[in-house]
Design a protein around this motif. Structure first.
Motif, PDB file in Angstrom:
ATOM      1  N   LEU A   8       2.167 -15.918  18.359  1.00  8.94           N
ATOM      2  CA  LEU A   8       0.720 -16.074  18.325  1.00  8.94           C
ATOM      3  C   LEU A   8       0.247 -16.688  19.635  1.00  8.94           C
ATOM      4  O   LEU A   8       0.982 -17.401  20.301  1.00  8.94           O
ATOM      5  CB  LEU A   8       0.301 -16.975  17.162  1.00  8.94           C
ATOM      6  N   ASP A   9      -0.992 -16.434  20.025  1.00  9.96           N
ATOM      7  CA  ASP A   9      -1.566 -17.005  21.230  1.00  9.96           C
ATOM      8  C   ASP A   9      -1.994 -18.433  20.916  1.00  9.96           C
ATOM      9  O   ASP A   9      -3.076 -18.669  20.371  1.00  9.96           O
ATOM     10  CB  ASP A   9      -2.742 -16.151  21.699  1.00  9.96           C
ATOM     11  N   ALA A  10      -1.138 -19.381  21.234  1.00 11.42           N
ATOM     12  CA  ALA A  10      -1.370 -20.774  20.875  1.00 11.42           C
ATOM     13  C   ALA A  10      -2.641 -21.321  21.505  1.00 11.42           C
ATOM     14  O   ALA A  10      -3.370 -22.092  20.878  1.00 11.42           O
ATOM     15  CB  ALA A  10      -0.163 -21.624  21.276  1.00 11.42           C
ATOM     16  N   ARG A  11      -2.944 -20.927  22.719  1.00 12.89           N
ATOM     17  CA  ARG A  11      -4.161 -21.423  23.376  1.00 12.89           C
ATOM     18  C   ARG A  11      -5.411 -20.923  22.638  1.00 12.89           C
ATOM     19  O   ARG A  11      -6.338 -21.672  22.392  1.00 12.89           O
ATOM     20  CB  ARG A  11      -4.213 -21.021  24.837  1.00 12.89           C
ATOM     21  N   ALA A  12      -5.421 -19.651  22.278  1.00 14.02           N
ATOM     22  CA  ALA A  12      -6.565 -19.093  21.545  1.00 14.02           C
ATOM     23  C   ALA A  12      -6.721 -19.769  20.185  1.00 14.02           C
ATOM     24  O   ALA A  12      -7.846 -20.030  19.741  1.00 14.02           O
ATOM     25  CB  ALA A  12      -6.406 -17.590  21.387  1.00 14.02           C
ATOM     26  N   LEU A  13      -5.607 -20.049  19.535  1.00 12.73           N
ATOM     27  CA  LEU A  13      -5.679 -20.751  18.253  1.00 12.73           C
ATOM     28  C   LEU A  13      -6.263 -22.156  18.426  1.00 12.73           C
ATOM     29  O   LEU A  13      -7.053 -22.615  17.607  1.00 12.73           O
ATOM     30  CB  LEU A  13      -4.293 -20.830  17.608  1.00 12.73           C
ATOM     31  N   GLY A  14      -5.874 -22.823  19.507  1.00 12.04           N
ATOM     32  CA  GLY A  14      -6.422 -24.143  19.796  1.00 12.04           C
ATOM     33  C   GLY A  14      -7.908 -24.094  20.077  1.00 12.04           C
ATOM     34  O   GLY A  14      -8.671 -24.953  19.643  1.00 12.04           O
ATOM     35  N   GLU A  15      -8.345 -23.063  20.805  1.00 17.28           N
ATOM     36  CA  GLU A  15      -9.768 -22.911  21.102  1.00 17.28           C
ATOM     37  C   GLU A  15     -10.584 -22.689  19.835  1.00 17.28           C
ATOM     38  O   GLU A  15     -11.716 -23.132  19.727  1.00 17.28           O
ATOM     39  CB  GLU A  15      -9.990 -21.748  22.067  1.00 17.28           C
ATOM     40  N   ALA A  16     -10.005 -22.006  18.867  1.00 23.72           N
ATOM     41  CA  ALA A  16     -10.712 -21.721  17.616  1.00 23.72           C
ATOM     42  C   ALA A  16     -10.673 -22.888  16.632  1.00 23.72           C
ATOM     43  O   ALA A  16     -11.472 -22.944  15.699  1.00 23.72           O
ATOM     44  CB  ALA A  16     -10.099 -20.485  16.960  1.00 23.72           C
ATOM     45  N   ALA A  17      -9.762 -23.810  16.843  1.00 28.43           N
ATOM     46  CA  ALA A  17      -9.528 -24.881  15.869  1.00 28.43           C
ATOM     47  C   ALA A  17     -10.749 -25.739  15.546  1.00 28.43           C
ATOM     48  O   ALA A  17     -11.006 -26.002  14.367  1.00 28.43           O
ATOM     49  CB  ALA A  17      -8.363 -25.760  16.327  1.00 28.43           C
ATOM     50  N   PRO A  18     -11.541 -26.213  16.525  1.00 29.13           N
ATOM     51  CA  PRO A  18     -12.698 -27.039  16.149  1.00 29.13           C
ATOM     52  C   PRO A  18     -13.669 -26.293  15.236  1.00 29.13           C
ATOM     53  O   PRO A  18     -14.209 -26.869  14.284  1.00 29.13           O
ATOM     54  CB  PRO A  18     -13.361 -27.386  17.489  1.00 29.13           C
ATOM     55  N   GLY A  19     -13.874 -25.022  15.489  1.00 32.31           N
ATOM     56  CA  GLY A  19     -14.765 -24.215  14.651  1.00 32.31           C
ATOM     57  C   GLY A  19     -14.230 -23.995  13.255  1.00 32.31           C
ATOM     58  O   GLY A  19     -14.982 -23.687  12.332  1.00 32.31           O
ATOM     59  N   LYS A  20     -12.938 -24.136  13.087  1.00 29.04           N
ATOM     60  CA  LYS A  20     -12.316 -23.972  11.772  1.00 29.04           C
ATOM     61  C   LYS A  20     -12.143 -25.306  11.050  1.00 29.04           C
ATOM     62  O   LYS A  20     -11.516 -25.380  10.009  1.00 29.04           O
ATOM     63  CB  LYS A  20     -10.976 -23.254  11.902  1.00 29.04           C
ATOM     64  N   THR A  33       6.753 -29.041  22.790  1.00 29.07           N
ATOM     65  CA  THR A  33       6.859 -27.586  22.927  1.00 29.07           C
ATOM     66  C   THR A  33       5.735 -27.049  23.807  1.00 29.07           C
ATOM     67  O   THR A  33       4.654 -27.642  23.900  1.00 29.07           O
ATOM     68  CB  THR A  33       6.797 -26.881  21.559  1.00 29.07           C
ATOM     69  N   GLN A  34       5.999 -25.922  24.435  1.00 31.75           N
ATOM     70  CA  GLN A  34       4.985 -25.260  25.251  1.00 31.75           C
ATOM     71  C   GLN A  34       3.795 -24.842  24.382  1.00 31.75           C
ATOM     72  O   GLN A  34       2.647 -24.930  24.810  1.00 31.75           O
ATOM     73  CB  GLN A  34       5.589 -24.045  25.959  1.00 31.75           C
ATOM     74  N   ALA A  35       4.073 -24.398  23.168  1.00 33.89           N
ATOM     75  CA  ALA A  35       3.000 -23.973  22.271  1.00 33.89           C
ATOM     76  C   ALA A  35       2.041 -25.129  21.991  1.00 33.89           C
ATOM     77  O   ALA A  35       0.826 -24.938  21.939  1.00 33.89           O
ATOM     78  CB  ALA A  35       3.576 -23.430  20.972  1.00 33.89           C
ATOM     79  N   ARG A  36       2.568 -26.330  21.822  1.00 36.66           N
ATOM     80  CA  ARG A  36       1.707 -27.502  21.577  1.00 36.66           C
ATOM     81  C   ARG A  36       0.824 -27.776  22.798  1.00 36.66           C
ATOM     82  O   ARG A  36      -0.371 -28.026  22.661  1.00 36.66           O
ATOM     83  CB  ARG A  36       2.545 -28.736  21.244  1.00 36.66           C
ATOM     84  N   THR A  37       1.408 -27.695  23.981  1.00 36.26           N
ATOM     85  CA  THR A  37       0.643 -27.907  25.206  1.00 36.26           C
ATOM     86  C   THR A  37      -0.493 -26.888  25.309  1.00 36.26           C
ATOM     87  O   THR A  37      -1.631 -27.237  25.639  1.00 36.26           O
ATOM     88  CB  THR A  37       1.570 -27.810  26.433  1.00 36.26           C
ATOM     89  N   LEU A  38      -0.193 -25.633  25.011  1.00 33.00           N
ATOM     90  CA  LEU A  38      -1.213 -24.587  25.068  1.00 33.00           C
ATOM     91  C   LEU A  38      -2.297 -24.805  24.018  1.00 33.00           C
ATOM     92  O   LEU A  38      -3.492 -24.657  24.291  1.00 33.00           O
ATOM     93  CB  LEU A  38      -0.566 -23.212  24.881  1.00 33.00           C
TER      94      LEU A  38
END
Length: 64
Positions: A8-20, A33-38
């Motif tokens: 999954l695109d971890a950065r995109a998921l992070g960007e969507a997180a506040p809205g969710k 992990t790199q995914a956490r950083t992204l």
């Protein structure tokens, strides 16, 4: 909570997180992990762009 798959695109998921309704502390990826950083960089970018940050993990619906 289970860690999402790495494809999954971890950065995109992070960007969507506040809205969710997810707080920065609710990042689903393991420390170091790199995914956490992204994910965190995506979250921070969304907040910098004007998204309202959520505090306390996961926002609850009223009455729950």
């Amino acid at each position: 909570m289970q860690t999402p798959p790495d494809d999954l695109d971890a950065r995109a998921l992070g960007e969507a997180a506040p809205g969710k309704g997810l707080a920065r502390e609710a990042c689903p990826y393991a420390e170091g992990t790199q995914a956490r950083t992204l994910w965190l960089s995506g979250y921070d970018a969304a907040v910098a762009a004007g998204a309202a940050p959520v505090t306390g993990g996961i926002k609850r619906e009223p009455g729950r």
